[in-house]
Design a protein around this motif. Structure first.
Motif, PDB file in Angstrom:
ATOM      1  N   ILE A  31      48.759  46.810  38.798  1.00 60.20           N
ATOM      2  CA  ILE A  31      47.501  46.384  38.356  1.00 60.20           C
ATOM      3  C   ILE A  31      47.404  45.240  38.152  1.00 60.20           C
ATOM      4  N   ALA A  32      48.137  44.292  38.263  1.00 60.45           N
ATOM      5  CA  ALA A  32      47.859  42.707  38.136  1.00 60.45           C
ATOM      6  C   ALA A  32      47.542  42.029  39.240  1.00 60.45           C
ATOM      7  N   THR A  44      55.049  36.560  42.053  1.00 56.55           N
ATOM      8  CA  THR A  44      54.485  35.843  40.875  1.00 56.55           C
ATOM      9  C   THR A  44      53.184  36.265  40.624  1.00 56.55           C
ATOM     10  N   LEU A  45      52.974  36.609  39.541  1.00 56.97           N
ATOM     11  CA  LEU A  45      51.617  37.044  38.891  1.00 56.97           C
ATOM     12  C   LEU A  45      50.501  35.876  38.550  1.00 56.97           C
ATOM     13  N   GLU A  46      49.193  36.172  38.620  1.00 53.96           N
ATOM     14  CA  GLU A  46      48.437  35.279  38.324  1.00 53.96           C
ATOM     15  C   GLU A  46      48.240  35.157  36.769  1.00 53.96           C
ATOM     16  N   THR A  47      48.503  34.111  36.001  1.00 55.95           N
ATOM     17  CA  THR A  47      48.530  34.001  34.618  1.00 55.95           C
ATOM     18  C   THR A  47      47.973  32.728  34.218  1.00 55.95           C
ATOM     19  N   GLY A  54      50.894  31.131  24.540  1.00 53.82           N
ATOM     20  CA  GLY A  54      50.790  32.359  25.166  1.00 53.82           C
ATOM     21  C   GLY A  54      50.003  32.215  26.464  1.00 53.82           C
ATOM     22  N   PHE A  55      49.654  33.355  27.072  1.00 53.32           N
ATOM     23  CA  PHE A  55      49.073  33.525  28.487  1.00 53.32           C
ATOM     24  C   PHE A  55      48.071  34.601  28.734  1.00 53.32           C
ATOM     25  N   GLU A  56      47.529  34.688  29.477  1.00 55.10           N
ATOM     26  CA  GLU A  56      46.693  35.834  30.037  1.00 55.10           C
ATOM     27  C   GLU A  56      47.119  36.188  31.425  1.00 55.10           C
ATOM     28  N   VAL A  57      47.150  37.623  31.748  1.00 58.66           N
ATOM     29  CA  VAL A  57      47.373  38.122  33.136  1.00 58.66           C
ATOM     30  C   VAL A  57      45.993  38.634  33.635  1.00 58.66           C
ATOM     31  N   GLN A  63      39.572  40.528  36.464  1.00 52.59           N
ATOM     32  CA  GLN A  63      39.380  40.307  35.265  1.00 52.59           C
ATOM     33  C   GLN A  63      40.655  39.851  34.452  1.00 52.59           C
ATOM     34  N   ILE A  64      40.558  39.869  33.376  1.00 49.19           N
ATOM     35  CA  ILE A  64      41.660  39.364  32.388  1.00 49.19           C
ATOM     36  C   ILE A  64      42.305  40.608  32.055  1.00 49.19           C
ATOM     37  N   LEU A  65      43.419  40.892  32.359  1.00 49.69           N
ATOM     38  CA  LEU A  65      44.066  42.320  32.228  1.00 49.69           C
ATOM     39  C   LEU A  65      44.526  42.377  30.712  1.00 49.69           C
TER      40      LEU A  65
END
Length: 93
Positions: A31-32, A44-47, A54-57, A63-65
């Motif tokens: 889903i990422a 490697t995921l888009e973060t 912290g971070f967003e995935v 969209q921000i997951l």
């Protein structure tokens, strides 16, 4: 896989976790947004790092997951974030 230390009905009894630097589990890669895949199939995921820590995935839809200050958790069919302190209090390996 981690399991609750006691019981809190607001959280799943068992969870799997991920944070940057760990291998990306299938439940998250499905889903990422994937930024890069190396020759061995490691993802490697888009973060996006957050200014306060912290971070967003990013999701595969752009969209921000999820946004978290610690780890991404998956359990009982839902995705949620916990700080490292919350994780230590609620769960054990």
């Amino acid at each position: 896989m981690m399991r609750q230390r006691g019981y809190n009905s607001a959280y799943p009894v068992e969870i799997d976790i991920w944070s940057p630097g760990l291998p990306v589990p299938e439940w998250l890669s499905d889903i990422a947004a994937v930024k890069f895949m190396d020759g061995e199939g490691n993802l490697t995921l888009e973060t996006i790092p957050l200014s306060g820590g912290g971070f967003e995935v990013k999701g595969s839809d752009g969209q921000i997951l999820i946004r978290t200050s610690g780890v991404v958790c998956y359990g009982s069919g839902r995705l949620f974030g916990l700080s490292h302190k919350q994780l230590r209090i609620l769960y054990e390996e």
